[in-house]
Design an enzyme around this catalytic site. Structure first.
Site, mmCIF file in Angstrom:
data_model
loop_
_atom_site.group_PDB
_atom_site.id
_atom_site.type_symbol
_atom_site.label_atom_id
_atom_site.label_comp_id
_atom_site.label_asym_id
_atom_site.label_seq_id
_atom_site.Cartn_x
_atom_site.Cartn_y
_atom_site.Cartn_z
ATOM 1 N N ASP A 189 -9.183 9.050 -21.930
ATOM 2 C CA ASP A 189 -8.425 8.771 -23.156
ATOM 3 C C ASP A 189 -9.354 8.780 -24.373
ATOM 4 O OD1 ASP A 189 -9.708 6.397 -22.618
ATOM 5 O OD2 ASP A 189 -7.938 5.125 -22.856
ATOM 6 N N SER A 190 -10.649 8.983 -24.141
ATOM 7 C CA SER A 190 -11.576 9.245 -25.252
ATOM 8 C C SER A 190 -11.144 10.495 -26.014
ATOM 9 C CB SER A 190 -13.008 9.410 -24.730
ATOM 10 O OG SER A 190 -13.056 10.368 -23.693
ATOM 11 N N ASP B 235 -6.951 9.576 -17.160
ATOM 12 C CA ASP B 235 -6.897 8.200 -17.637
ATOM 13 C C ASP B 235 -5.461 7.761 -17.897
ATOM 14 O OD1 ASP B 235 -8.996 6.420 -17.962
ATOM 15 O OD2 ASP B 235 -9.771 7.438 -19.752
ATOM 16 N N LYS C 54 -7.261 6.877 -13.560
ATOM 17 C CA LYS C 54 -8.217 5.800 -13.875
ATOM 18 C C LYS C 54 -7.530 4.771 -14.752
ATOM 19 C CE LYS C 54 -11.890 6.232 -16.853
ATOM 20 N NZ LYS C 54 -11.562 5.230 -17.887
ATOM 21 N N GLU D 287 -8.348 0.711 -16.760
ATOM 22 C CA GLU D 287 -9.387 -0.243 -17.159
ATOM 23 C C GLU D 287 -9.021 -1.659 -16.733
ATOM 24 O OE1 GLU D 287 -10.267 0.080 -21.352
ATOM 25 O OE2 GLU D 287 -10.604 2.239 -21.214
ATOM 26 N N GLU E 263 -19.235 0.790 -17.608
ATOM 27 C CA GLU E 263 -19.604 1.296 -18.940
ATOM 28 C C GLU E 263 -20.451 0.292 -19.717
ATOM 29 O OE1 GLU E 263 -16.489 3.148 -21.188
ATOM 30 O OE2 GLU E 263 -17.718 3.274 -22.999
HETATM 31 O O1 KIV Z 1 -12.103 7.908 -21.728
HETATM 32 C C1 KIV Z 1 -13.214 8.221 -21.282
HETATM 33 O O2 KIV Z 1 -13.776 9.271 -21.596
HETATM 34 C C2 KIV Z 1 -13.850 7.305 -20.352
HETATM 35 C C3 KIV Z 1 -15.281 7.575 -20.017
HETATM 36 C C4 KIV Z 1 -16.098 7.189 -21.169
HETATM 37 C C5 KIV Z 1 -15.690 6.937 -18.757
HETATM 38 O O3 KIV Z 1 -13.262 6.371 -19.926
#
Ligand code: KIV
Length: 271
Positions: A49-50, A88, A118, A120, A187
């Protein structure tokens, strides 16, 4: 240049089996062309989600929607032949209940063709991780600095710099492993803590700003390619793509303005 058994498709169980073995190589990817280039060289591609910060210019990952993740997840998954593609779950798509998480994770899996999701959170998300895993959805956990909690954390700060903070982060790591996550992203965590967690949990730890003590490493691809003018301190840049792109565009602009492009090699003539 490393190209390692790119014919064998990576899966969540194959990543889990790498605990303590050959380091896991991971990068983020948001588009088909970069995913295709990275695929023969990496074990795992994360549609993170970055994307909200890197491609869309938001100040955090909070504005990212499920629909954005599905669009980017689909293009990456369709470009990749070897790496495990993980997508994510964005902020607000899984925290309410295990049922909400399952509904949205199932949508991501169906509509993108990815191999895992993924999310969090450690102890607080353990019940949800178990719920998803028991229903056939492989889950990569994410602890330490969890960017979706940036407002609660007060900023993007390194975690575990003080020994008093270690117990809670270690508890998070054990909780996600016990809940059935196949690996865990750690992280922005101080090296001694990353090492301790890696020694304590039975699943691979994948560090980002968490030292080579982890079982693998992940970086945001645009950071390591030199496309971020202010990359985090822990990022090593392996190329200067921003410089190369700017130079190519400036050359093109000069040639169009001086009518030296197209030249005769690049113009259609008559048969
Ligand atoms: O969203 C993302 O790119 C991430 C990585 C930084 C692990 O969660």
């Amino acid at each position: 240049m490393s190209t390692h058994s790119p014919n064998r498709r990576m899966t969540a169980p194959r990543i889990a089996a790498r605990k303590g073995g050959e380091p896991i190589v991971a990068l983020t990817a948001y588009h088909a062309h970069t995913a295709r280039l990275a695929d023969p060289h990496v074990d795992l591609l994360l549609v993170g989600d970055s994307v909200g910060m890197v491609l869309y210019g938001h100040g955090s990952t909070l504005p990212v929607t499920l629909e954005m993740m599905i669009v980017h997840g689909r293009v990456v998954a369709s470009a990749v032949k070897h790496a495990l593609v993980v997508v994510d779950m964005p902020f607000g798509s899984y925290e309410e209940s295990p049922q909400q998480a399952f509904r949205n994770a199932a949508r991501i899996m169906k509509e993108t063709g990815c191999g895992a999701v993924k999310l969090e959170g450690g102890v607080r998300m353990a019940e949800t991780i178990r719920f998803l895993v028991e229903r056939g959805i492989p889950v990569m956990a994410h602890i330490g600095l969890t960017p979706q909690s940036v407002n609660a954390l007060g900023g993007f700060f390194v975690q575990g710099r003080k020994q008093a903070q270690w117990a809670a982060i270690e508890k998070d790591a054990k909780a996600v492993a016990e809940a059935g996550a196949f690996c865990v992203v750690i992280e922005a965590v101080a090296e001694p803590l990353a090492r301790r967690i890696t020694e304590q949990v039975p699943i691979p730890t994948i560090g980002i700003g968490a030292s080579p003590a982890c079982d693998g490493q992940i970086l945001v691809m645009e950071d390591m390619l030199g496309l971020n003018p202010r990359p985090p301190k822990f990022v090593k840049t392996y190329a200067d793509l921003a410089g190369a792109i700017e130079k190519a565009i400036a050359t093109y602009a000069d040639e169009v303005r001086s009518r030296t492009f197209p030249d005769e090699d690049h113009v259609y003539g008559l048969d």
